[in-house]
Scaffold this active site. Structure first.
Site, short mmCIF file in Angstrom:
data_model
loop_
_atom_site.label_atom_id
_atom_site.label_comp_id
_atom_site.label_asym_id
_atom_site.label_seq_id
_atom_site.Cartn_x
_atom_site.Cartn_y
_atom_site.Cartn_z
N GLU A 208 -12.04 -1.00 -8.63
CA GLU A 208 -12.20 0.03 -9.65
C GLU A 208 -11.11 0.01 -10.71
O GLU A 208 -11.26 0.63 -11.77
CB GLU A 208 -12.24 1.41 -8.99
N GLU B 3 0.84 -1.20 0.00
CA GLU B 3 0.00 0.00 0.00
C GLU B 3 0.88 1.25 0.00
O GLU B 3 1.73 1.42 0.86
CB GLU B 3 -0.92 0.00 1.23
N THR C 18 -12.45 3.64 -0.62
CA THR C 18 -13.50 2.94 0.11
C THR C 18 -13.74 3.59 1.46
O THR C 18 -14.86 3.62 1.97
CB THR C 18 -13.13 1.45 0.30
N GLY D 109 -19.87 6.20 0.41
CA GLY D 109 -21.16 6.42 1.06
C GLY D 109 -21.61 5.27 1.94
O GLY D 109 -22.68 5.34 2.54
N HIS E 176 -16.07 8.23 -10.40
CA HIS E 176 -15.73 6.81 -10.60
C HIS E 176 -15.36 6.60 -12.06
O HIS E 176 -15.99 7.18 -12.95
CB HIS E 176 -16.92 5.92 -10.24
N ARG F 63 -27.17 8.58 -11.98
CA ARG F 63 -26.25 9.62 -11.55
C ARG F 63 -25.85 10.55 -12.69
O ARG F 63 -25.72 11.76 -12.50
CB ARG F 63 -25.00 8.97 -10.94
#
Length: 662
Positions: A628, A185, A194, A198, A599, A485
């Site tokens: 993603e 990471e 993440t 939401g 996104h 969206r």
């Protein structure tokens, strides 16, 4: 005698010269004495003031504690579980890491926490404030901290590049299969985007959906999808499955909410303009409920109710009991803390995939924080889970060719800047991977107007679509609030100043008293904080709200009268089908929002088992991808609540396959 006199003069000159040269060194060793005691320092952080208490003696810092902060959990502030226990297996936040480092090294010249630059700077500034009060000369407290040892080559069964939702799901799943795992990471804390999502997850859920009554207006959505002319045999077959299920539902005389895995798949595929790979869509839909139960078995908790998340198009949305994505991340980090199979390499960047002579991916070339290069090799497989490229404005512009959006170069992003840079996509292409749907870029209408982030909003704004409306600066509705969206974003761009308000009243079963000390935004802030800092505008009466918004009261009232009539009749001027609540009573809350790059649906091509495919459609041995970074799952428009499903379903699948396939 003359010779002796000259010798004395020479000695005196030498002594004076030595003293002159040595005084600076002596001064560095003898710091300016401080007045012993405990001092409170402050500085502005990312969200609010940060307060520290610094205890000192004449020549040392003995303790530092952050006594107040409102930083984002898991980034600037500590990641905690539902019981409030701080978790550190996925990295330590700057409000904890920097005070400890300063005390240990007795210097202010300690590294900030990668990925939390603003908070890191603020914590240091608050410490400096306290030391200044103690009488310290700050210039004397900047000796370089000891350098960390260079990282060495490492190996494991499975290597995961990226510590966001998909990467951690993959790591936990691989470890459950008995594999040793290394997670690479680049930031100092796991979470990625993440962490600031939401916190909603879509899946059919018969038990919870039995509590929802299906209205005639909602039924028209199913009928319309089944009436469409199929564009392929696969489309027709899926429609036929849903038609049979729908006929059975009606024959049974049911009134609860209809839903199935097949209807979820069809709605997701339709919602993405039929661009996605239908096999990938069906895989996600088919495994969504299993994924929900899996993450719940790890400790994740959702509210015991179903809703329709923003842009999700159906009441199948499950919402975390914790703010933003902290519930998902704390669940994974707890698993990591309790596993002897998973090793975390934080502040470590994967730069290149390692391949053997046959083309099999066998590891990753990495660099540590100091720039040292080393290799992390994988005996079984490498999983790419580095996210998309929505925060890379250059990459966004290069791929913004679909014709849907105009210039996006000055549009803000909801993504964390350091996370979604597309670096994993670049690595995969260099290893021979093909790409899918790179021109499909999604905007979200949920960014705050300060910096575009998905922060500081009432909870109903993300999971209570049935109880709010959207109005522009003139006090008028302009779009179906339950629409896709992209439809809402395009409509919002046409409004004055390219922004709008999410409007809610004191009505509805999700209303929480805004005057209560218990009220919290979806990311943990009090209502007074949001109001004082301009994130919400509140009023007890509609007249007062109109005045604060600068619109005509008559126009705003007419808007509400028309909407409330729609709730009664089930017929809406914008085609909305989901509404449960008339908006009639104060207090009124308007939350200003704007559309932001959110996104990227395009990315590395995978098959339904998460193998990365090359330009000839063949799997690249040893290489998997999830989250993603991949393309083909969401098509031209990702439904709200599907991103987390994507990370759980395909992250888990990638981890299991990388651990077990030979």
């Amino acid at each position: 005698m003359r010779m002796l006199s000259m010798t004395k003069k020479a000695l005196a000159l030498c002594l004076a010269l030595c003293l002159t040269l040595c005084l600076p060194a002596l001064a560095e060793e003898q710091k300016t004495p401080m007045t012993p005691g405990t001092y409170t320092g402050s500085a502005n952080g990312m969200n609010d003031k940060i307060l520290v208490e610094v205890a000192v003696t004449e020549d040392a810092i003995t303790s530092i504690a952050v006594t107040h902060e409102q930083e984002t959990p898991g980034i600037g502030g500590p990641l905690q579980d539902a019981q409030g226990v701080t978790l550190t297996a996925g990295g330590v936040s700057p409000v904890d890491a920097i005070p400890a480092a300063v005390v240990e090294a007795q210097t202010l010249a300690v590294d900030g926490v990668t990925g939390a630059t603003i908070t890191s700077y603020a914590v240091k500034a608050a410490i400096k404030d306290a030391l200044t009060q103690a009488g310290a000369n700050l210039d004397e407290w900047n000796e370089p901290a000891p350098a960390a040892e260079a990282a060495q080559d490492q190996s494991a069964d499975v290597v995961v590049v990226g510590g966001g939702g998909a990467g951690l799901a993959a790591a936990v799943a691989a470890a459950q299969q008995g594999a040793s795992v290394i997670v690479v990471e680049k930031l100092a804390e796991v979470g990625g985007d993440t962490l600031v999502c939401g916190a909603i997850y879509n899946t059919p859920d018969e038990e919870l959906q039995k509590q929802v009554t299906m209205t005639e207006a909602v039924k028209t959505t199913v009928e319309a999808a089944l009436a469409e002319e199929p564009i392929s045999e696969e489309h027709a077959a899926l429609q036929a499955e849903v038609q049979a299920q729908w006929d059975a539902y009606k024959a049974d005389g049911r009134t609860d909410l209809f839903d199935t895995k097949e209807w979820y798949a069809l709605q997701t595929w339709n919602g993405g303009d039929k661009v996605a790979d239908l096999d990938l869509v069906k895989q996600m839909a088919n495994l969504s409920y299993d994924g929900l139960k899996w993450i719940e078995s790890l400790g994740m908790e959702f509210r015991n109710s179903i809703g329709q998340g923003a842009g999700s198009l159906w009441q199948r949305t499950h919402t975390s009991i914790m703010q933003q994505g902290t519930g998902f991340l704390s669940t994974y980090v707890n698993c990591i803390a309790n596993s002897d199979k998973i090793t975390m390499l934080l502040s470590t960047t994967g730069t290149k995939l390692i391949q053997d002579e046959s083309g099999r991916v066998t590891g990753v070339v990495c660099t540590d924080k100091a720039g040292n290069t080393f290799n992390v090799t994988a005996a079984k497989g490498v999983i790419l889970a580095t996210g998309g490229f929505a925060a890379n404005s250059k990459m966004v512009q290069e791929n913004n060719t679909s014709g849907k959006w105009s210039d996006l170069s000055k549009v803000a992003t909801t993504n964390r800047f350091q996370c979604s840079q597309g670096d994993g996509i670049t690595m995969a292409v260099e290893a021979g991977a093909s790409l899918t749907d790179m021109d499909q870029i999604q905007l979200l209408y949920f960014g705050n107007i300060v910096n575009g982030q998905i922060t500081k909003y009432p909870q109903r704004d993300v999971s209570g679509t049935d109880q709010i409306i959207f109005i522009n600066k003139e006090g008028k509705r302009f779009v179906n609030e339950g629409a896709r969206r992209d439809v809402i974003c395009l409509a919002s761009f046409e409004q004055t100043d390219g922004m709008f308000y999410m409007l809610e009243s004191g009505d509805g079963d999700q209303y929480v008293d805004i005057h209560s000390d218990e009220w919290r935004s979806a990311d943990g802030f009090t209502f007074s904080y949001l109001e004082e800092n301009g994130y919400v505008i509140a009023a007890e009466t509609l007249e007062e709200l109109a005045e604060k918004l600068g619109c005509q009261y008559e126009d705003l009232k007419a808007t509400l009268d028309a909407f409330n009539e729609s709730v009664e009749t089930g017929v809406d001027e914008f085609g909305r089908t989901l509404y449960s609540t008339k908006l009639e009573n104060g207090p009124w809350v308007a939350t200003p929002r704007q559309a932001c790059v959110h996104h990227t649906m395009g990315g590395v091509t995978i098959d339904p088992q998460t193998h990365v495919l090359d330009t000839d459609g063949n799997a690249i041995p040893g290489l998997y991808a999830a989250g993603e970074i991949t393309g083909g799952i969401h098509g031209a428009n990702r439904l709200g609540g599907n991103a987390v499903v994507d990370t759980v379903v395909f992250g888990k699948l990638a981890g299991e396959n990388a651990a077990t396939e030979q």
